[in-house]
Write a protein that holds these residues in place. Structure first.
Motif, PDB file in Angstrom:
ATOM      1  N   LEU A 150      28.855  45.883  44.494  1.00 17.94           N
ATOM      2  CA  LEU A 150      30.151  44.371  44.534  1.00 17.94           C
ATOM      3  C   LEU A 150      30.663  45.197  42.729  1.00 17.94           C
ATOM      4  N   VAL A 151      32.115  45.189  43.100  1.00 17.99           N
ATOM      5  CA  VAL A 151      33.167  44.652  42.647  1.00 17.99           C
ATOM      6  C   VAL A 151      32.983  43.141  41.697  1.00 17.99           C
ATOM      7  N   VAL A 152      33.485  42.543  43.009  1.00 17.73           N
ATOM      8  CA  VAL A 152      34.294  41.039  43.086  1.00 17.73           C
ATOM      9  C   VAL A 152      32.805  40.592  43.803  1.00 17.73           C
ATOM     10  N   GLY A 181      38.695  39.815  30.832  1.00 18.01           N
ATOM     11  CA  GLY A 181      37.632  40.100  30.868  1.00 18.01           C
ATOM     12  C   GLY A 181      38.355  42.167  30.475  1.00 18.01           C
ATOM     13  N   PRO A 182      36.817  42.509  30.200  1.00 16.89           N
ATOM     14  CA  PRO A 182      36.428  43.474  29.722  1.00 16.89           C
ATOM     15  C   PRO A 182      36.851  44.373  30.860  1.00 16.89           C
ATOM     16  N   SER A 183      36.869  46.093  30.365  1.00 19.50           N
ATOM     17  CA  SER A 183      37.196  46.908  31.439  1.00 19.50           C
ATOM     18  C   SER A 183      36.410  47.067  32.435  1.00 19.50           C
ATOM     19  N   GLY A 184      37.012  46.856  33.301  1.00 18.74           N
ATOM     20  CA  GLY A 184      35.959  47.620  35.083  1.00 18.74           C
ATOM     21  C   GLY A 184      35.081  46.039  35.599  1.00 18.74           C
ATOM     22  N   SER A 185      36.141  44.930  34.912  1.00 11.73           N
ATOM     23  CA  SER A 185      35.562  43.531  35.247  1.00 11.73           C
ATOM     24  C   SER A 185      35.684  43.226  36.860  1.00 11.73           C
ATOM     25  N   GLY A 186      36.730  43.594  37.194  1.00  8.10           N
ATOM     26  CA  GLY A 186      37.047  43.626  38.284  1.00  8.10           C
ATOM     27  C   GLY A 186      38.455  42.718  38.286  1.00  8.10           C
ATOM     28  N   LYS A 187      39.441  42.639  37.692  1.00  6.19           N
ATOM     29  CA  LYS A 187      40.848  42.217  37.880  1.00  6.19           C
ATOM     30  C   LYS A 187      41.558  42.439  38.154  1.00  6.19           C
ATOM     31  N   THR A 188      41.852  44.114  38.230  1.00  9.23           N
ATOM     32  CA  THR A 188      43.304  44.159  38.905  1.00  9.23           C
ATOM     33  C   THR A 188      42.161  44.209  40.404  1.00  9.23           C
ATOM     34  N   THR A 189      40.512  44.935  40.909  1.00 10.26           N
ATOM     35  CA  THR A 189      40.910  44.525  42.523  1.00 10.26           C
ATOM     36  C   THR A 189      41.158  43.053  42.702  1.00 10.26           C
ATOM     37  N   CYS A 190      41.669  42.139  41.740  1.00 14.37           N
ATOM     38  CA  CYS A 190      41.143  41.400  42.284  1.00 14.37           C
ATOM     39  C   CYS A 190      43.067  41.148  42.673  1.00 14.37           C
ATOM     40  N   SER A 221      33.570  45.873  47.352  1.00 13.55           N
ATOM     41  CA  SER A 221      32.611  46.810  46.949  1.00 13.55           C
ATOM     42  C   SER A 221      34.023  47.422  47.636  1.00 13.55           C
ATOM     43  N   TYR A 222      33.811  48.884  46.689  1.00 16.35           N
ATOM     44  CA  TYR A 222      34.832  49.982  47.235  1.00 16.35           C
ATOM     45  C   TYR A 222      33.827  51.344  47.905  1.00 16.35           C
ATOM     46  N   ASP A 223      32.330  51.288  47.746  1.00 12.82           N
ATOM     47  CA  ASP A 223      31.564  52.419  48.071  1.00 12.82           C
ATOM     48  C   ASP A 223      30.925  52.032  49.474  1.00 12.82           C
ATOM     49  N   PHE A 275      46.713  45.653  48.306  1.00 10.95           N
ATOM     50  CA  PHE A 275      46.675  46.815  48.597  1.00 10.95           C
ATOM     51  C   PHE A 275      45.258  47.790  48.986  1.00 10.95           C
ATOM     52  N   GLU A 276      44.793  46.045  48.781  1.00  8.74           N
ATOM     53  CA  GLU A 276      42.654  46.673  48.552  1.00  8.74           C
ATOM     54  C   GLU A 276      42.652  45.612  49.595  1.00  8.74           C
ATOM     55  N   PRO A 277      41.358  46.074  50.217  1.00  9.78           N
ATOM     56  CA  PRO A 277      41.368  44.675  51.836  1.00  9.78           C
ATOM     57  C   PRO A 277      39.987  44.213  51.508  1.00  9.78           C
ATOM     58  N   ASP A 318      50.186  43.081  35.948  1.00 10.35           N
ATOM     59  CA  ASP A 318      48.377  43.908  35.672  1.00 10.35           C
ATOM     60  C   ASP A 318      49.185  44.503  34.315  1.00 10.35           C
ATOM     61  N   GLU A 319      48.244  43.490  33.693  1.00  8.53           N
ATOM     62  CA  GLU A 319      48.272  43.982  31.790  1.00  8.53           C
ATOM     63  C   GLU A 319      50.326  44.289  31.758  1.00  8.53           C
ATOM     64  N   PRO A 320      51.631  43.910  31.952  1.00  7.87           N
ATOM     65  CA  PRO A 320      52.260  44.464  31.745  1.00  7.87           C
ATOM     66  C   PRO A 320      52.505  45.341  30.653  1.00  7.87           C
ATOM     67  N   THR A 369      45.170  40.452  31.441  1.00  9.54           N
ATOM     68  CA  THR A 369      44.769  40.855  30.830  1.00  9.54           C
ATOM     69  C   THR A 369      43.583  41.031  29.860  1.00  9.54           C
ATOM     70  N   HIS A 370      43.171  42.115  28.952  1.00 15.03           N
ATOM     71  CA  HIS A 370      42.000  41.954  28.253  1.00 15.03           C
ATOM     72  C   HIS A 370      42.528  41.981  27.305  1.00 15.03           C
ATOM     73  N   ASP A 371      43.971  41.517  26.798  1.00 18.68           N
ATOM     74  CA  ASP A 371      43.953  40.642  25.636  1.00 18.68           C
ATOM     75  C   ASP A 371      43.783  39.070  25.315  1.00 18.68           C
TER      76      ASP A 371
HETATM   77  N1  LIG Z   1      39.776  52.958  44.073  1.00 19.18           N
HETATM   78  C1  LIG Z   1      38.131  52.556  43.704  1.00 19.18           C
HETATM   79  N2  LIG Z   1      37.890  53.165  44.367  1.00 19.18           N
HETATM   80  C2  LIG Z   1      36.474  52.685  43.993  1.00 19.18           C
HETATM   81  N3  LIG Z   1      35.743  51.903  43.029  1.00 19.18           N
HETATM   82  C3  LIG Z   1      36.740  51.807  42.360  1.00 19.18           C
HETATM   83  C4  LIG Z   1      37.954  51.941  42.648  1.00 19.18           C
HETATM   84  N4  LIG Z   1      38.909  50.976  42.240  1.00 19.18           N
HETATM   85  C5  LIG Z   1      38.276  50.433  40.894  1.00 19.18           C
HETATM   86  N5  LIG Z   1      36.944  51.159  41.280  1.00 19.18           N
HETATM   87  C6  LIG Z   1      36.017  50.226  40.838  1.00 19.18           C
HETATM   88  O1  LIG Z   1      35.664  48.721  39.990  1.00 19.18           O
HETATM   89  C7  LIG Z   1      35.778  48.512  39.044  1.00 19.18           C
HETATM   90  C8  LIG Z   1      36.160  47.192  38.899  1.00 19.18           C
HETATM   91  O2  LIG Z   1      37.708  48.064  38.473  1.00 19.18           O
HETATM   92  P1  LIG Z   1      38.736  47.359  38.487  1.00 19.18           P
HETATM   93  O3  LIG Z   1      40.216  48.155  38.379  1.00 19.18           O
HETATM   94  O4  LIG Z   1      39.190  45.623  39.025  1.00 19.18           O
HETATM   95  O5  LIG Z   1      38.928  47.159  37.027  1.00 19.18           O
HETATM   96  P2  LIG Z   1      39.583  46.096  35.766  1.00 19.18           P
HETATM   97  O6  LIG Z   1      38.700  44.646  35.592  1.00 19.18           O
HETATM   98  O7  LIG Z   1      40.807  46.232  36.048  1.00 19.18           O
HETATM   99  O8  LIG Z   1      40.095  47.307  34.257  1.00 19.18           O
HETATM  100  P3  LIG Z   1      40.528  47.443  33.631  1.00 19.18           P
HETATM  101  O9  LIG Z   1      40.777  46.184  32.492  1.00 19.18           O
HETATM  102  O10 LIG Z   1      40.173  48.773  33.189  1.00 19.18           O
HETATM  103  O11 LIG Z   1      41.432  47.913  34.331  1.00 19.18           O
HETATM  104  C9  LIG Z   1      35.406  49.656  37.995  1.00 19.18           C
HETATM  105  O12 LIG Z   1      33.408  49.974  38.000  1.00 19.18           O
HETATM  106  C10 LIG Z   1      35.764  50.387  38.775  1.00 19.18           C
HETATM  107  O13 LIG Z   1      35.186  52.373  38.821  1.00 19.18           O
END
Ligand SMILES: Nc1ncnc2c1ncn2[C@@H]1O[C@H](COP(=O)(O)OP(=O)(O)OP(=O)(O)O)[C@@H](O)[C@H]1O
Ligand SMILES: [Mg+2]
Lengths: 429, 396
Positions: free
Chosen positions: B55-57, B74-83, B49-51, B90-92, B196-198, B229-231
Motif C-alpha cells: 500500500l503506497v497510501v 514528506g520525504p521522497s516516496g511517501s505517497g504525496k504525488t500519489t494522493c 496500491s500500484y502493484d 490520473f490514478e484511481p 506538485d513541487e512547483p 513539497t518536501h521542503d
Molecule cells: N506509476 C507507479 N507505479 C508503481 N509504483 C509507483 C508509481 N508511482 C509511484 N509509485 C510508488 O509509490 C510510492 C509513492 O510515490 P509518490 O510518487 O507518491 O511519492 P512522493 O511522495 O511524491 O515522492 P517524491 O517526493 O519523491 O515526489 C513510491 O514508492 C513509488 O515508487
C-alpha cells in the motif's frame, strides 16, 4: 607615458590594435592557434571526406555528365559531322557527294576499330533501324572500292541512306552534348520541328515517375498509419516489454530482403495462403480469388512491411522524449482524451513523423528489388527502368537522365517539405 | 461539470477595467470577486496500491476546507504525488472515496473535475506560445474569443508577465515558466488548484519570491490549494495546515506552529526543524509532567505528549534553540555536557556537545555581545524547561 605602459601592462598599443603578450596582434595569434585546431579536425574527417567524394560525389557528377554527353557521333565519324555542318536538313535535298565520301572514309576507320556498331546502337535510341543500317553498311564498306560516286554506292547498300530523316538524325545528334536523353526520359523527342511529345503509345517514363511518386506516398502513408500506434505503444510500455516489442519491430532487419519478399509471394499469390484462407472461410469463392501479387497491391504491401521500421524508430525516439505530464496537464485543463491527443501530443510528434516520412519516402522512391519481384508490370517503379537501361539495354545516357530527374524530384520535394514543415523540424531522436 | 459553467464560484470581475492595475502592480484583490472560498475536499479512508502487494497510501482520511492552503509534506516516496494524482483523477483509488464539494468524484474523468494543476516540470505545451497555453483551457470550454483574451491578459498581468504572451515556453527563464504554469492553472477559475513541487527546480532566492507570490495569489483568489513539497521551510511559511506524510500515512496534520512546537511523534519532530533525540524509559507519569530515565541513567522531566505510561520506551525530543548553556535561572532539567565542536554561523553559534551519551547533541547559542567565552573540550552545564522536551513515540 612610461615605458612600462607600452610593454607589459597595456595590451592595447597606441594604434588601438589588441596585441598578445609577444606583440603580435591578438587576432592573428588567435587565428594561428585556431588554424592548428582546424587542421587537426580536417585530418580527422579527411578519410571520410575522401570516401564520400570517391563513392558518392564523383558517381553523381559522372551520372550528371553522362546524361548529356554525346561525343560518340563526333568521335566515330568526325569528317562526316564536319561536312554535314553545311547541309540544311530542311532543304529537302539529300547531302551532297562530299558528305558520302567523308562517311566512307570515317566508316573505313570505324569498321577497322569495330566501333561503328556502337554508333549504330546510339543512334538507334533516337530512330529505330539505325543500328541495322550501320551494321549492314559496315559489312559492305570493307568490300567497297575507294572510288566514287559514293552517294550511289551507299544507296545501293541500303536505301535508307537516301532517307533525309536518317541524315537529319545524324546531324541533330552530332554535337558533343545533347538534350536527347533528358527528352527521352520525359517521353519527348527532338524532331525537325523542335521538341515534341512522343506518340501516345510510346510514352512510358512520365507515367512511371508519377506511379513511383504516388505509390511511394501511399507506402509512406501506410507506414505512418501502421507505425504511429506501435511507436505510441512502445513509448508507453514499461521498459522490459518495450524492449521485447522493439526486437519484434527490428526483426525484419534481421531477415534477408529476398527471403521476406519471397515469403510475400507465397502468402499473396492466387493459390497462396491468404487466398486459400479466404476461400476456406467462404468470404470469396474459388473463381474470385484476389490478385494481390505482381501488381501494385503486392508492391505496396511488401514495401510497407520492409520500410515500417524506418518509420517506427524515429517516431518512437521522439515519442519517448514527450513527458506524459503534457497530456495530463491538458486533461487537467479540461481537454477530453481526443483533444489532449490531437492538440497537445500529436503536434509534438510531428518532428518524428517528418523524419520517418522522409526516410521511408526517399527509400521507397528509389526502391528496386521488391517492385521487381512482386510488382509485375503494373507495380514496377522508375528505378526498375533505370536498372534495365543500365544492365540490359546498356543505354547509360538514358539511365543517367532518369536518375538525374529522380534526384531533382527528391530535392524538389525536400524543398517543398522544408517550406511546409521546416527541415529543422525533423528529429531522429 | 466545469466550475464556471455551473455558475462559477469565482470570477474575474469584468466590470473593473485594468485601470485598477497600477503600473507593474499585481492585480488587486478588488478585481477578483470571491463568491465562495474555493472547493472543499475530503479523502474518506482512501487506499492506493500500484502493484497489489504494497500500500503506497494507507487509509487516508483528510478534510480540506474551502479556501484552505494545505501542504502535503514528506520525504521522497511517501505517497504525496500519489494522493495528488488520485485527487486530480490520473490514478484511481484502490479503496475509499474522494469528495469534491461533497460529491464523490471517483468516477469523474480528470478533464471533468475542473481542477487546476501545476506540475513539477510545469508541463507548458512547448509548441504553443504563452498566450496559447493560457487559451487552451478556455478554448476547450468553448469560451468566446473576446472573453478569452480578456482572461488571458488578466492572468498574465497577475503573474507580471503581461508582455510575454507571444513567447514560447523555451524562451522563458525557469521562474517565468513557473509563473506561466500558475497562471494557466488559474485562468479557467478552478475552485481547487493542485501544485506538485512547483518550485523544486528554482534556485533558493527565486523560490522564496515565488512562495510569496503564490501565497499572495491564494489570499487574493480564495481558491483551495493543495500543495506538495518536501521542503519543510516552504511548507511552514506558506500553509494554513500541513499534513506530514511518511510511509503512506499522515503522521500529523496541524498548523505550522503547532507542528513545530508540538510534534506528535519523533518522525515529525525530526522532519520539521532541527531536533535532539534522547532515548530512555518512562519511570513516572504524573499529570502534567513525566520522568524519563535516559539510557545512561540521567533523569529528565519531560512533557508527556505521546507515551504509554510508566515502564515504556520513549524518545525525548528537544529543539536546539530551547537549550541554554550554563543556565542562570533554574530550569527543570540541568545536565553536564562536553563541548565537541563549535561552528560559527554569524547570528548564532552551533555547539555540538556530548550530552547523556549522545554526541550529536546540538545547542544553538545566540551571538550576543555579553556571551561567555566557551571553547571546545570544556564541560559545561546545559539546561532546558520540562515543557520544551517532549516525550514521544508510544510503542504499542
Ligand atoms: N506509476 C507507479 N507505479 C508503481 N509504483 C509507483 C508509481 N508511482 C509511484 N509509485 C510508488 O509509490 C510510492 C509513492 O510515490 P509518490 O510518487 O507518491 O511519492 P512522493 O511522495 O511524491 O515522492 P517524491 O517526493 O519523491 O515526489 C513510491 O514508492 C513509488 O515508487
Ligand atoms: Mg512526487
Amino acid at each position: 607615458m612610461s615605458s612600462a605602459t607600452d610593454t607589459s601592462t597595456d595590451a592595447i598599443a597606441g594604434d588601438g590594435i589588441v596585441r598578445a603578450a609577444d606583440g603580435t596582434p591578438l587576432k592573428r595569434s588567435l587565428a594561428r592557434a585556431l588554424r592548428r585546431e582546424k587542421l587537426r579536425s580536417f585530418l580527422l574527417i579527411a578519410p571520410l571526406l575522401a570516401f564520400v567524394v570517391i563513392s558518392f560525389l564523383m558517381p553523381i557528377a559522372d551520372m550528371l555528365f553522362r546524361s548529356v554527353e554525346n561525343n560518340i557521333v563526333e568521335d566515330t565519324i568526325p569528317e562526316t559531322v564536319q561536312t554535314l555542318a553545311s547541309w540544311d536538313a530542311d532543304s529537302g535535298d539529300l547531302p551532297d557527294e562530299r558528305v558520302y565520301a567523308a562517311l566512307f572514309q570515317d566508316l573505313q576507320i570505324a569498321v577497322e576499330q569495330r566501333i561503328h556498331t556502337r554508333l549504330g546502337s546510339r543512334l538507334n535510341y533516337e530512330k529505330s533501324g539505325m543500328s541495322g543500317l550501320f551494321r549492314k553498311t559496315g559489312r559492305e564498306v570493307r568490300r567497297m572500292e575507294a572510288e566514287g560516286p559514293f552517294k550511289e554506292r551507299f544507296i545501293e547498300i541500303d536505301e535508307d541512306w537516301a532517307d533525309i530523316e536518317v541524315w537529319a538524325v545524324i546531324k541533330r545528334y552530332s554535337p558533343p552534348y545533347t538534350p536527347g536523353y533528358f527528352l527521352n526520359a520525359v517521353d519527348a523527342e527532338l524532331t525537325a520541328e523542335g521538341v515534341e511529345m512522343k506518340p501516345e503509345n510510346e510514352r512510358i517514363y512520365l507515367m512511371l515517375f508519377w506511379r513511383t511518386l504516388v505509390m511511394s506516398l501511399m507506402i509512406t502513408l501506410s507506414c505512418l498509419l501502421l507505425g504511429y500506434p506501435i511507436g505510441y505503444l512502445l513509448s508507453h510500455l514499461p521498459a522490459r516489454s518495450a524492449n521485447l516489442l522493439m526486437i519484434l519491430v527490428l526483426l525484419p532487419f534481421w531477415t534477408s530482403l529476398l527471403v521476406r519478399t519471397s515469403a510475400w509471394k507465397v502468402l499473396l499469390q492466387q493459390q497462396g495462403v491468404i487466398n486459400d484462407f479466404l476461400v476456406w472461410i467462404n468470404l470469396i469463392d474459388d473463381a474470385g480469388r484476389l490478385v494481390m501479387i505482381n501488381n501494385q497491391t503486392g508492391t505496396i504491401i511488401a514495401m510497407t512491411h520492409i520500410l515500417l521500421p524506418f518509420m517506427i524508430l524515429p517516431l518512437y525516439s521522439v515519442m519517448q522524449t514527450i513527458s506524459p505530464s503534457y497530456v495530463r496537464a491538458a486533461k487537467s485543463l479540461g481537454a477530453s482524451d481526443w483533444t489532449a491527443f490531437w492538440r497537445v501530443y500529436f503536434p509534438q510528434t510531428v518532428p518524428g513523423i517528418g523524419a520517418g516520412a522522409i526516410l521511408v519516402f526517399i527509400l521507397a522512391i528509389g526502391y528496386y528489388i521488391t517492385p521487381e519481384l512482386v510488382g509485375g508490370t503494373s507495380g514496377i517503379f522508375i528505378s526498375n527502368r533505370i536498372a534495365y537501361h543500365i544492365s540490359t539495354s546498356l543505354n547509360w545516357g538514358l539511365a543517367a537522365a532518369l536518375g538525374t530527374i529522380l534526384l531533382l524530384l527528391v530535392m524538389a520535394l525536400f524543398y517543398v517539405y522544408d517550406r511546409i514543415v521546416g527541415i529543422d523540424n525533423v528529429k531522429l531522436g | 461539470m466545469y466550475p464556471f459553467t455551473t455558475g462559477g464560484d469565482l470570477r474575474f470581475d469584468a466590470g473593473v477595467g485594468h485601470a485598477a492595475v497600477s503600473a507593474g502592480a499585481r492585480v488587486q484583490k478588488s478585481e477578483w470577486t470571491a463568491i465562495s472560498r474555493g472547493a472543499s475536499v475530503k479523502f474518506d479512508s482512501v487506499q492506493k496500491s500500484y502493484d497489489g502487494e504494497t500500500l503506497v497510501v494507507k487509509d487516508l482520511n483528510l478534510d480540506i476546507a474551502r479556501g484552505e492552503f494545505l501542504t502535503m509534506l514528506g520525504p521522497s516516496g511517501s505517497g504525496k504525488t500519489t494522493c495528488l494524482m488520485m485527487l486530480a483523477g490520473f490514478e484511481p483509488a484502490t479503496h475509499g472515496e474522494i469528495y469534491l464539494n461533497d460529491d464523490g468524484i471517483n468516477n469523474v474523468p480528470p478533464h471533468k473535475r475542473g481542477i487546476g494543476m501545476v506540475f513539477q516540470n510545469y508541463a507548458l505545451f512547448p509548441h504553443m506560445s504563452v498566450a496559447e497555453n493560457l487559451a487552451f483551457p478556455l478554448q476547450v470550454r468553448g469560451m468566446a474569443r473576446a472573453e478569452q483574451e480578456q482572461r488571458i491578459k488578466r492572468a498574465l498581468d497577475m503573474v507580471e508577465l503581461g508582455a510575454f504572451g507571444g513567447r514560447r515556453p523555451a524562451q522563458l527563464s525557469g521562474g517565468q515558466q513557473q509563473r506561466v504554469a500558475v497562471a494557466r492553472a488559474l485562468v479557467f477559475d478552478p475552485e481547487l488548484v493542485l501544485m506538485d513541487e512547483p518550485l523544486g527546480a528554482l534556485d533558493k532566492q527565486l523560490r522564496e519570491q515565488m512562495q510569496y507570490e503564490i501565497k499572495h495569489i491564494h489570499e487574493n483568489l480564495g481558491v483551495t490549494i493543495v500543495y506538495v513539497t518536501h521542503d519543510q521551510t516552504e511548507a511552514l511559511t506558506m500553509s494554513d495546515r500541513v499534513a506530514v506524510f511518511n510511509d503512506g500515512v499522515i503522521q500529523q496534520l496541524s498548523s505550522p506552529d503547532t507542528l513545530y512546537e508540538s510534534p506528535q511523534n519523533s518522525f515529525v519532530a525530526q522532519f520539521i526543524g532541527e531536533n535532539n533525540k534522547l532515548s530512555g524509559e518512562v519511570v513516572a507519569l504524573d499529570g502534567a509532567n513525566c520522568e524519563v530515565r535516559l539510557d545512561d541513567g540521567t533523569l529528565l522531566v519531560a512533557d508527556p505528549v505521546n507515551i504509554n505510561g510508566a515502564g515504556s520506551r520513549t524518545t525525548v525530543s528537544l529543539r536546539p534553540e530551547r537549550i541554554e548553556l550554563a543556565p542562570s535561572d533554574e530550569p527543570e532539567n540541568v545536565v553536564d555536557g562536553k563541548i565537541e565542536e563549535l561552528i560559527y554561523l554569524g547570528d548564532h553559534i552551533r555547539v555540538r556537545m556530548n550530552v547523556a551519551g549522545n554526541d550529536e547533541f546540538i545547542v544553538k547559542v545566540r551571538n550576543r555581545r555579553d556571551k561567555r567565552p566557551i571553547s571546545e573540550g570544556d564541560t559545561v552545564k546545559v539546561g532546558w524547561a520540562a515543557s520544551d522536551c517532549k516525550a514521544l513515540d508510544a510503542v504499542a
